[in-house]
Design a protein around this motif. Sequence first.
Motif, PDB file in Angstrom:
ATOM      1  N   ASP A 102       0.682  -1.278   0.151  1.00 44.41           N
ATOM      2  CA  ASP A 102      -0.026   0.039   0.175  1.00 44.41           C
ATOM      3  C   ASP A 102       0.822   1.402   0.086  1.00 44.41           C
ATOM      4  N   GLY A 103       1.495   1.624  -1.222  1.00 43.46           N
ATOM      5  CA  GLY A 103       2.265   2.654  -1.352  1.00 43.46           C
ATOM      6  C   GLY A 103       3.701   2.883  -1.167  1.00 43.46           C
ATOM      7  N   ILE A 104       4.258   1.687  -1.267  1.00 42.37           N
ATOM      8  CA  ILE A 104       5.818   1.703  -1.223  1.00 42.37           C
ATOM      9  C   ILE A 104       6.516   2.549  -2.266  1.00 42.37           C
ATOM     10  N   GLN A 105       7.230   3.363  -2.020  1.00 42.30           N
ATOM     11  CA  GLN A 105       7.642   4.347  -3.121  1.00 42.30           C
ATOM     12  C   GLN A 105       9.127   4.189  -3.327  1.00 42.30           C
ATOM     13  N   ARG A 131       0.811   6.709  -7.190  1.00 45.21           N
ATOM     14  CA  ARG A 131       1.473   7.071  -5.773  1.00 45.21           C
ATOM     15  C   ARG A 131       2.491   5.962  -5.159  1.00 45.21           C
ATOM     16  N   ALA A 132       2.756   4.950  -6.171  1.00 44.11           N
ATOM     17  CA  ALA A 132       3.665   3.734  -5.616  1.00 44.11           C
ATOM     18  C   ALA A 132       4.731   3.446  -6.685  1.00 44.11           C
ATOM     19  N   SER A 199       3.445   1.941   3.467  1.00 50.67           N
ATOM     20  CA  SER A 199       4.302   2.804   2.934  1.00 50.67           C
ATOM     21  C   SER A 199       5.351   2.996   3.954  1.00 50.67           C
ATOM     22  N   GLU A 200       6.446   3.170   3.435  1.00 48.94           N
ATOM     23  CA  GLU A 200       7.585   3.639   4.521  1.00 48.94           C
ATOM     24  C   GLU A 200       7.466   4.715   5.679  1.00 48.94           C
ATOM     25  N   ARG A 205      -3.005   2.998   4.367  1.00 46.55           N
ATOM     26  CA  ARG A 205      -3.985   4.156   4.557  1.00 46.55           C
ATOM     27  C   ARG A 205      -5.161   3.777   5.143  1.00 46.55           C
ATOM     28  N   ALA A 229      10.507  -1.044   6.054  1.00 47.76           N
ATOM     29  CA  ALA A 229       9.063  -1.627   5.255  1.00 47.76           C
ATOM     30  C   ALA A 229       9.460  -3.034   4.703  1.00 47.76           C
TER      31      ALA A 229
END
Length: 250
Positions: A102-105, A131-132, A199-200, A205, A229
Motif C-alpha cells: 500500500d504505497g511503497i515508493q 503514488r507507488a 508505505s515507508e 491508509r 518496510a
Amino acid sequence: MEVLAGPHAVYASLDAARRQVHQLHLRRGRSSRPEIDSILALCGQRGVQVRDASDRELTALAGTPSHQGIAAEVGSYPLATTDAMLQAARAKEELPLLLALDGIQDPHNLGAILRSADAVGVHGVILPSDRAASVTPTVSRVSVGAAEYLLVAQCVNLVRELERLKAEGLWVVGVEQHPRAQDLWAVGFEMATVLVVGSEGTGMRRLTVETCDLLASVPMMGHVSSLNASVAASLALYAAARGQGRLETS
C-alpha cells in the motif's frame, strides 16, 4: 523498451522468458565467468544478438555504473492479474499467498521486498498504480532478478481489489504497528492469505486498515518503534509461508 543491468537481472529475464530480450551488450575484453557463460547459452537458445560494448557505453545505456559489465535491451515488464495469481496457487495445490503493498515508493525497498516474496514462493504481488513504485529496471536489479519470475499486478483501487479477494475466500492480514494488532507470531496463517504492508513513512491508509480482517505487528524489544518496510514485509512473508506449511522446519 527498457534496459536491464547486471548479470542477475539479465539472466532472470532470459530464464523466465516472460518478456522479449532484443539485444545483449557485454563489456569488451571480458573474461569468462560462469554466470556470463550461462547468459550467453540462453542467448544462443533464444536467438538474442550479442554485441561488445565499452564501460562508457554500458553506463550510458544502463543509466548506472552498477552494470557489472552487462546490460540487455528488453521489452516492457509483463503485468499479471490477481486471477492469474489464484490460478497459479490452484495449479500448485497450495493455499494462496499474495502480497499487497500500500504505497511503497522507494524502488530499493520494492526490490528487496520482491526478493523476499520470491524466496518464500508467493503467488503474486499487488501494487497500486498511483503514488507507488512500479517494477522498473532498478527494481529488477535490486531484487537480484526475482522480479522477472514474479506475477505482479497493478490496480487502480487497492481496497476494491482486497474486497474482491476477500469474496474469493482470502483473509486480508495487515502488517501494522496498531493498537488492535495481534502479535505476528500468534497468527496461525492456516488460510488463504493476502498480506498487506504499508508505505515507508505512514504505513497503510485508513481505508486499507479498515478493509483488513485482522492486523498483525512485529514484536519490538529495542529502542526503535518501527522497522524498515522491506524488513517487516520479509518477516511477515516468512511467518505466513511457515504457517501455511510451505516451508520445511526442523
